[in-house]
Design a protein around this motif. Structure first.
Motif, PDB file in Angstrom:
ATOM      1  N   ARG A  69       0.775  -1.217   0.064  1.00 49.43           N
ATOM      2  CA  ARG A  69      -0.055   0.117   0.094  1.00 49.43           C
ATOM      3  C   ARG A  69       0.832   1.415  -0.010  1.00 49.43           C
ATOM      4  O   ARG A  69       0.488   2.150  -0.903  1.00 49.43           O
ATOM      5  CB  ARG A  69      -0.857   0.105   1.088  1.00 49.43           C
ATOM      6  CG  ARG A  69      -1.992   0.965   1.148  1.00 49.43           C
ATOM      7  CD  ARG A  69      -2.936   0.996   0.003  1.00 49.43           C
ATOM      8  NE  ARG A  69      -3.862   1.850   0.086  1.00 49.43           N
ATOM      9  CZ  ARG A  69      -4.562   2.336  -0.801  1.00 49.43           C
ATOM     10  NH1 ARG A  69      -4.044   2.144  -2.378  1.00 49.43           N
ATOM     11  NH2 ARG A  69      -5.500   3.236  -0.741  1.00 49.43           N
ATOM     12  N   LEU A 100       1.178   4.264  -3.044  1.00 52.51           N
ATOM     13  CA  LEU A 100       0.926   5.682  -2.640  1.00 52.51           C
ATOM     14  C   LEU A 100       2.128   6.342  -3.325  1.00 52.51           C
ATOM     15  O   LEU A 100       1.975   7.581  -3.647  1.00 52.51           O
ATOM     16  CB  LEU A 100       0.738   5.986  -1.019  1.00 52.51           C
ATOM     17  CG  LEU A 100      -0.772   5.323  -0.420  1.00 52.51           C
ATOM     18  CD1 LEU A 100      -0.451   5.654   1.024  1.00 52.51           C
ATOM     19  CD2 LEU A 100      -1.774   6.141  -1.046  1.00 52.51           C
ATOM     20  N   VAL A 140      -7.923   8.575  -2.416  1.00 48.96           N
ATOM     21  CA  VAL A 140      -7.664   7.879  -1.142  1.00 48.96           C
ATOM     22  C   VAL A 140      -8.169   9.072   0.130  1.00 48.96           C
ATOM     23  O   VAL A 140      -8.310  10.114  -0.340  1.00 48.96           O
ATOM     24  CB  VAL A 140      -6.307   7.469  -0.930  1.00 48.96           C
ATOM     25  CG1 VAL A 140      -5.990   6.397  -1.827  1.00 48.96           C
ATOM     26  CG2 VAL A 140      -5.391   8.865  -0.673  1.00 48.96           C
ATOM     27  N   LEU A 168      -5.201   8.333   5.226  1.00 49.34           N
ATOM     28  CA  LEU A 168      -4.125   7.164   5.058  1.00 49.34           C
ATOM     29  C   LEU A 168      -2.836   7.655   4.766  1.00 49.34           C
ATOM     30  O   LEU A 168      -2.018   7.049   5.062  1.00 49.34           O
ATOM     31  CB  LEU A 168      -4.989   6.565   3.715  1.00 49.34           C
ATOM     32  CG  LEU A 168      -4.038   5.001   3.146  1.00 49.34           C
ATOM     33  CD1 LEU A 168      -4.196   4.156   4.516  1.00 49.34           C
ATOM     34  CD2 LEU A 168      -4.613   4.764   1.782  1.00 49.34           C
TER      35      LEU A 168
END
Length: 217
Positions: A21, A25, A52, A56
């Motif tokens: 993840r 990003l 997003v 996060l």
């Protein structure tokens, strides 16, 4: 003791899912900052364009600056590893490969390259450290090809560093005004390196210039 930066913290929770993840990003952020300056993007902008939740990004990077530094560090890691590789190649081929790879990186990562070379947002010691790491990697690569090892006298190191700084200036100008082809600029930089190596050899005979760089075409 120097506080560890947000970008250098261990991957949250240490799981493969978290690492994937985080990498996703960073890839998204690299695209966002490719054509937009740091100051022009707010965290809300980044979250909206990345599709997003803003939380996060804070979770993984703690701040916009932490996110930006992580993007730069990840991008530059590829350039540094590329410059340090290719030891099996003849010196001339490795030289052309290194310079061409350097130019390709700048060509495809304008914003990150400008941030690294110019020092990032204001005077950012961490971005300066990243830039210095790139310089040292390129200097070491050139020394390996020219002298057979990374050990250099202060004069030889300074001479190669002067050349690298000139490469940075020429590359910054080139990505703003790409009037030369990448191949032409690469050839010009190789020729100018020959002049630098000859000057080093004249001033420090312990580091004589190798034969002029030529390769078969």
């Amino acid at each position: 003791m120097r506080q560890e930066s947000a970008a250098a913290l261990p991957t949250p929770r240490g799981t493969e899912r978290s690492a994937a993840r985080r990498a996703e990003l960073i890839a998204i952020g690299r695209k966002l900052f490719a054509d937009t300056s740091y100051d022009a993007l707010s965290m809300d902008d980044i979250a909206r364009q990345a599709h997003v939740a803003k939380g996060l990004i804070y979770y993984y990077f703690q701040s916009k600056r932490g996110y930006y530094l992580a993007i730069i560090q990840d991008s530059v890691a590829g350039l540094v590893s590329f410059a340090a590789s290719g030891l099996e190649l003849p010196a001339v081929d490795r030289l052309y490969r290194t310079i061409d790879g350097y130019l390709r990186y700048a060509e495809h990562h304008h914003a990150a390259y400008r941030a690294i070379v110019s020092g990032g947002v204001g005077f950012d010691a961490e971005v300066h450290a990243i830039r210095d790491g790139v310089r040292e990697a390129v200097v070491a690569t050139i020394a390996e090809g020219a002298y057979g090892g990374a050990e250099m006298s202060p004069l030889a190191r300074t001479g190669l560093l002067v050349w690298v700084c000139g490469v940075e200036g020429a590359t910054l100008d080139w990505i703003s005004r790409p009037e030369l082809s990448r191949d032409a600029l690469c050839e010009l930089l190789v020729k100018s390196l020959g002049g630098t190596l000859r000057a080093i050899g004249e001033l420090d005979p312990a580091f004589p210039a190798p034969p002029p760089a030529r390769r078969d075409t």
